[in-house]
Scaffold this active site. Structure first.
Site, short mmCIF file in Angstrom:
data_model
loop_
_atom_site.label_atom_id
_atom_site.label_comp_id
_atom_site.label_asym_id
_atom_site.label_seq_id
_atom_site.Cartn_x
_atom_site.Cartn_y
_atom_site.Cartn_z
N ASP A 22 0.82 -1.21 0.00
CA ASP A 22 0.00 0.00 0.00
C ASP A 22 0.85 1.26 0.00
O ASP A 22 2.06 1.23 0.25
CB ASP A 22 -0.89 0.03 1.24
CG ASP A 22 -2.11 -0.88 1.12
OD1 ASP A 22 -2.40 -1.31 0.00
OD2 ASP A 22 -2.75 -1.14 2.15
N LYS A 47 -3.62 3.48 -2.52
CA LYS A 47 -4.79 4.31 -2.71
C LYS A 47 -4.57 5.64 -2.01
O LYS A 47 -4.12 5.68 -0.86
CB LYS A 47 -6.04 3.66 -2.13
CG LYS A 47 -6.40 2.31 -2.75
CD LYS A 47 -7.54 1.67 -1.98
CE LYS A 47 -7.84 0.27 -2.50
NZ LYS A 47 -8.87 -0.41 -1.69
N MET A 100 -7.55 9.02 9.08
CA MET A 100 -7.83 9.63 7.77
C MET A 100 -8.95 10.66 7.91
O MET A 100 -9.89 10.70 7.12
CB MET A 100 -8.20 8.56 6.74
CG MET A 100 -7.15 7.47 6.59
SD MET A 100 -5.51 8.08 6.11
CE MET A 100 -5.82 8.60 4.43
#
Length: 438
Positions: free
Chosen positions: A31, A53, A168
């Site tokens: 990731d 991502k 996030m």
């Protein structure tokens, strides 16, 4: 199949089991938030697949990632799915594990240190404290957009756990804060946003729930970031150990060759700095090693060998071993090392330097040899192709029989010039390190 938590960002915070899995891998699927440095544990022949991502940017959809893992698992490959933080803390590890289970692919989950705890810790914020907070909640700042309604119970959250941690959460900071305030969380409560937690690029913006949106926007703090809300943030002044490191906040340009940059960068990180590696030179083997090999064939004839760099030591030992010899060939030879780093490189081969000059420069070597009788003594200098002639000429003036051989080449690095110029033009660098004349 191994679902491995890479930890919060600092590559040193991966678990021992995580490293063991990486060393077994045929394929690593990793990731954006997994430190690229962790790929250094992966076998050279292993395949590396990036599926990172970012906000509104997906290299692969989650369905495509699931299909990839199943395909490689069914093919019998040893696959490591390397995920930032912990696989089961908003890492979609549960979805991937269920896909593997449905396809009959056996798997192991290797937990990782989550940024929900490590991020605040590196900012001097404990998520619990006996006199301040007895509970905490970890909440996603990015809910699944396909859900019909929010899964966050804002009323209970605002009036429940003393510490709230949103992963996030910066992109949706305004609605998060608005929901907490609307449901009774006091505007005066301390809050902090932590970007790139645990890495050299960590940034912290602190304030209150009522001011944090304005402060984050004013600092232009971008994802990825952790938002912490609670009175524990008020303990930061006494617990912010990282800002007390001697080089905290400094951006340091490391210009060393890539083979050597990592050691300096690691030490800079320990001292709190953010190293930027832009190698300006490359160390390469010589095009024609024949003169070097010829000198090594009779290496025992020399009275002294003078090493002026760790690169010279490395090149010397590589050619010596290739010739079928080892350290026993130096039994009658005295060794001079220009400094402790060079002496340390020799020590890894079982050689103790007979003499290290008090100052790590050519003049100090020449001054030291003036106290010795060099008449007719053979001295070998195994150095870079661009080494200046001062040392060899000075030793010859003292009567030594000097053999100079090119042990390695120092060439400009073709990859770094544009990146170096761009970094300097941005004026974000505080210190430039120059560790050699080349």
């Amino acid at each position: 199949m191994y679902l491995v938590g890479a930890g919060p960002g600092d590559p040193r915070l991966i678990t021992v089991r995580g490293v063991e899995c990486l060393r077994l891998a045929d394929v690593v699927v990793y990731d954006r938030l997994a430190s690229p440095e962790l790929l250094g544990y992966v076998p050279a022949a292993a395949e590396r697949i990036f599926v990172g991502k970012g906000p509104r940017q997906h290299t692969m959809s989650q369905d495509e990632i699931d299909e990839l893992l199943v395909e490689r698992g069914l093919a019998g490959q040893i696959v490591v799915r390397l995920k930032g933080g912990d696989p089961f803390v908003f890492g979609r590890g549960g979805e991937e594990a269920l896909a593997l289970d449905a396809a009959g692919v056996p798997f192991e989950v290797v937990p990782g240190i989550t940024s929900a705890i490590a991020g605040p810790s590196f900012a001097g914020i404990p998520v619990t404290h006996r006199q301040v907070a007895a509970s905490f909640a970890v909440v996603t700042g990015h809910e699944d957009p396909t859900r019909d309604a929010s899964g966050v119970r804002w009323a209970g959250l605002a009036n429940g756990p003393e510490t709230l941690i949103f992963l996030m959460g910066v992109e949706n900071l305004e609605p998060i804060v608005a929901n907490l305030l609307a449901n009774g969380r006091p505007a005066s409560q301390p809050a902090a946003a932590i970007r790139w937690a645990t890495t050299p690029d960590q940034e912290v913006v602190a304030g209150t729930l009522g001011s944090i949106v304005e402060r984050v926007r004013g600092a232009d703090l971008r994802p990825p970031a952790v938002l912490v809300v609670g009175d524990v943030v008020g303990l930061r002044d006494g617990l912010d150990w990282r800002s007390r490191l001697p080089l905290a906040g400094l951006r340091v340009l490391v210009t060393r060759a890539r083979q050597q940059a990592s050691a300096l960068s690691a030490r800079l990180v320990e001292l709190g700095a953010a190293p930027l590696e832009y190698p300006t030179i490359e160390i390469r083997p010589v095009d024609d090693p024949a003169p070097f090999d010829s000198a090594l064939a009779d290496v025992g004839q020399f009275g002294w060998i003078v090493f002026t760099s760790t690169n010279g030591v490395d090149a010397f030992w590589e050619r010596l071993l290739r010739s079928g010899q080892d350290s026993r060939a130096l039994a009658g030879v005295q060794i001079c090392a220009i400094g402790p780093s060079t002496a340390g490189a020799l020590a890894t081969h079982g050689i103790t330097a007979d003499w290290i000059p008090p100052e790590f420069v050519t003049d100090s070597i020449l001054d030291g040899f003036r106290k010795r009788d060099l008449g007719g003594v053979g001295i070998l200098l195994a150095r870079a192709d661009i080494a200046p002639p001062v040392l060899a000429d000075g030793l010859r003036e003292q009567g030594a029989l000097v053999s100079e051989v090119t042990a390695y080449q120092t060439t400009p690095s073709p990859e770094s010039r544009d990146r170096l110029l761009a970094a300097l033009e941005l004026r974000t660098i505080h210190v430039v390190t120059l560790t050699s004349s080349s």
